[in-house]
Design an enzyme around this catalytic site. Structure first.
Site, PDB file in Angstrom:
ATOM      1  N   GLY A   1      -2.353 -17.810  -1.119  1.00 32.88           N
ATOM      2  CA  GLY A   1      -2.011 -17.996   0.284  1.00 32.88           C
ATOM      3  C   GLY A   1      -0.706 -18.718   0.586  1.00 32.88           C
TER       4      GLY A   1
ATOM      5  N   ASN B   1       2.034 -17.221   1.528  1.00 38.82           N
ATOM      6  CA  ASN B   1       2.542 -16.599   2.766  1.00 38.82           C
ATOM      7  C   ASN B   1       1.756 -17.081   3.977  1.00 38.82           C
ATOM      8  OD1 ASN B   1       4.816 -14.527   2.502  1.00 38.82           O
ATOM      9  ND2 ASN B   1       3.527 -14.096   0.717  1.00 38.82           N
TER      10      ASN B   1
ATOM     11  N   ARG C   1      -7.314  -5.493  -0.917  1.00 40.78           N
ATOM     12  CA  ARG C   1      -8.208  -4.361  -0.693  1.00 40.78           C
ATOM     13  C   ARG C   1      -7.427  -3.279   0.041  1.00 40.78           C
ATOM     14  NH1 ARG C   1     -12.508  -4.006  -3.363  1.00 40.78           N
ATOM     15  NH2 ARG C   1     -13.620  -2.839  -1.786  1.00 40.78           N
ATOM     16  N   VAL C   2      -7.553  -2.052  -0.411  1.00 43.79           N
ATOM     17  CA  VAL C   2      -6.984  -0.944   0.350  1.00 43.79           C
ATOM     18  C   VAL C   2      -7.918  -0.668   1.523  1.00 43.79           C
ATOM     19  CG1 VAL C   2      -6.415   1.513   0.291  1.00 43.79           C
ATOM     20  CG2 VAL C   2      -5.818   0.046  -1.646  1.00 43.79           C
ATOM     21  N   LEU C   3      -7.333  -0.537   2.707  1.00 44.71           N
ATOM     22  CA  LEU C   3      -8.147  -0.355   3.913  1.00 44.71           C
ATOM     23  C   LEU C   3      -8.293   1.134   4.229  1.00 44.71           C
ATOM     24  CD1 LEU C   3      -6.457  -3.272   5.823  1.00 44.71           C
ATOM     25  CD2 LEU C   3      -8.853  -3.226   5.082  1.00 44.71           C
TER      26      LEU C   3
ATOM     27  N   ASN D   1       1.744  -5.991   7.113  1.00 40.03           N
ATOM     28  CA  ASN D   1       1.629  -6.390   5.711  1.00 40.03           C
ATOM     29  C   ASN D   1       2.988  -6.835   5.215  1.00 40.03           C
ATOM     30  OD1 ASN D   1       0.433  -6.606   3.087  1.00 40.03           O
ATOM     31  ND2 ASN D   1       1.371  -4.656   2.532  1.00 40.03           N
TER      32      ASN D   1
ATOM     33  N   HIS E   1       5.197  -6.823   1.629  1.00 34.53           N
ATOM     34  CA  HIS E   1       5.199  -6.170   0.326  1.00 34.53           C
ATOM     35  C   HIS E   1       6.431  -6.631  -0.472  1.00 34.53           C
ATOM     36  CE1 HIS E   1       4.377  -3.054  -2.610  1.00 34.53           C
ATOM     37  NE2 HIS E   1       5.666  -2.789  -2.599  1.00 34.53           N
TER      38      HIS E   1
ATOM     39  N   GLU F   1      -2.238   4.812   7.152  1.00 35.05           N
ATOM     40  CA  GLU F   1      -3.193   5.288   6.139  1.00 35.05           C
ATOM     41  C   GLU F   1      -2.585   5.328   4.746  1.00 35.05           C
ATOM     42  OE1 GLU F   1      -5.298   8.856   7.088  1.00 35.05           O
ATOM     43  OE2 GLU F   1      -5.633   8.235   9.168  1.00 35.05           O
TER      44      GLU F   1
ATOM     45  N   ASP G   1       1.599   1.252   1.854  1.00 29.28           N
ATOM     46  CA  ASP G   1       2.968   0.723   1.903  1.00 29.28           C
ATOM     47  C   ASP G   1       3.961   1.690   2.552  1.00 29.28           C
ATOM     48  OD1 ASP G   1       2.068  -1.579   0.604  1.00 29.28           O
ATOM     49  OD2 ASP G   1       2.447  -0.729  -1.373  1.00 29.28           O
TER      50      ASP G   1
HETATM   51  C1  GRF Z   1       2.996 -11.682  -2.129  1.00 25.80           C
HETATM   52  O1  GRF Z   1       3.890 -11.399  -3.168  1.00 25.80           O
HETATM   53  C2  GRF Z   1       2.955 -10.525  -1.167  1.00 25.80           C
HETATM   54  O2  GRF Z   1       4.149  -9.853  -1.062  1.00 25.80           O
HETATM   55  C3  GRF Z   1       1.930  -9.624  -1.777  1.00 25.80           C
HETATM   56  O3  GRF Z   1       0.967 -10.489  -2.332  1.00 25.80           O
HETATM   57  C4  GRF Z   1       1.562 -11.744  -2.637  1.00 25.80           C
HETATM   58  C5  GRF Z   1       0.750 -12.795  -1.938  1.00 25.80           C
HETATM   59  O4  GRF Z   1       1.098 -14.090  -2.326  1.00 25.80           O
HETATM   60  N1  GRF Z   1       1.413  -8.704  -0.796  1.00 25.80           N
HETATM   61  P1  GRF Z   1       0.498 -15.335  -1.560  1.00 25.80           P
HETATM   62  O5  GRF Z   1      -1.012 -15.294  -1.727  1.00 25.80           O
HETATM   63  O6  GRF Z   1       0.916 -15.250  -0.132  1.00 25.80           O
HETATM   64  O7  GRF Z   1       1.071 -16.538  -2.255  1.00 25.80           O
END
Ligand code: GRF
Length: 190
Positions: free
Chosen positions: A15, A17, A92-94, A108, A110, A143, A146
């Site tokens: 977590g 981010n 999880r893929v939604l 999201n 990425h 759908e 990414d």
């Molecule tokens: C990040 O690299 C993000 O781009 C990817 O998963 C990772 C999550 O990291 N979707 P964190 O849990 O936010 O540290």
């Protein structure tokens, strides 16, 4: 100034981010819930420390029935009047059912410069492809994995001594700056 948009953050792990979204100056959005599909995800503690409701919804309880998991998730989110969902390391893929019920409101982050390197192992693949730059992308979720509309990107050069680990570290720093900015912009424009 209009009311702040109510955001839920979905996580599966540490977590960082989520932390960046919490720490950002949130004049456009308010994080009202954090949901993890993994019971002991580190990010849950970050939410609690910030006084945000932290919920676990263990996908394993639903067996192979992805939609049953998502119906429950949807119910949790709707009950809290969530307006925008931010995926932050949610593994999880939604299904189309869930994605289509949150059209234009599901984002999201990425770790690559999409459309390059959707999916996993993005840093390894950027190095193997001999890319001269790399970075991260905030995008709407559709759908196809990414593939939704890009809301923002941050880029950096790849240097000769880079490894997947050094790239991961520098991209993560970019993510922490990009994600709050893009989420705030989406919230303001909703
Ligand atoms: C990040 O690299 C993000 O781009 C990817 O998963 C990772 C999550 O990291 N979707 P964190 O849990 O936010 O540290």
């Amino acid at each position: 100034m209009s009311a702040k948009r109510r955001v839920a953050v979905l996580i599966s792990g540490r977590g960082t981010n989520l932390q960046a979204l919490i720490d950002a100056d949130q004049d456009a959005y308010e994080i009202v819930a954090v949901v993890s599909n993994i019971p002991d995800a580190g990010g849950l503690q970050r939410a609690r420390a910030a006084g945000i409701e932290a919920l676990t919804l263990d996908h394993k309880q639903f067996g192979k029935d992805r939609e049953a998991f998502e119906r429950e998730l949807n119910a949790l989110l709707r009950a809290r009047n969530v307006e925008i969902i931010a995926l932050a390391g949610f593994m999880r893929v939604l299904t189309p059912y869930f994605v289509n019920s949150w059209k234009e409101r599901l984002v999201n982050i990425h770790p690559s410069l999409l459309p390059k390197f959707p999916g996993t192992k993005t840093h390894e693949r950027a190095l193997a492809a001999g890319e001269s730059e790399h970075g991260c992308t905030v995008h709407l979720v559709v759908e196809e994995v990414d593939a939704g509309r890009i809301l923002g990107q941050a880029r950096m050069p790849i240097i000769a001594s880079d490894t997947p680990e050094t790239l991961a570290g520098r991209v993560l720093t970019l993510e922490h700056e990009l994600y709050p900015r893009c989420l705030a912009e989406l919230a303001r424009n909703l």
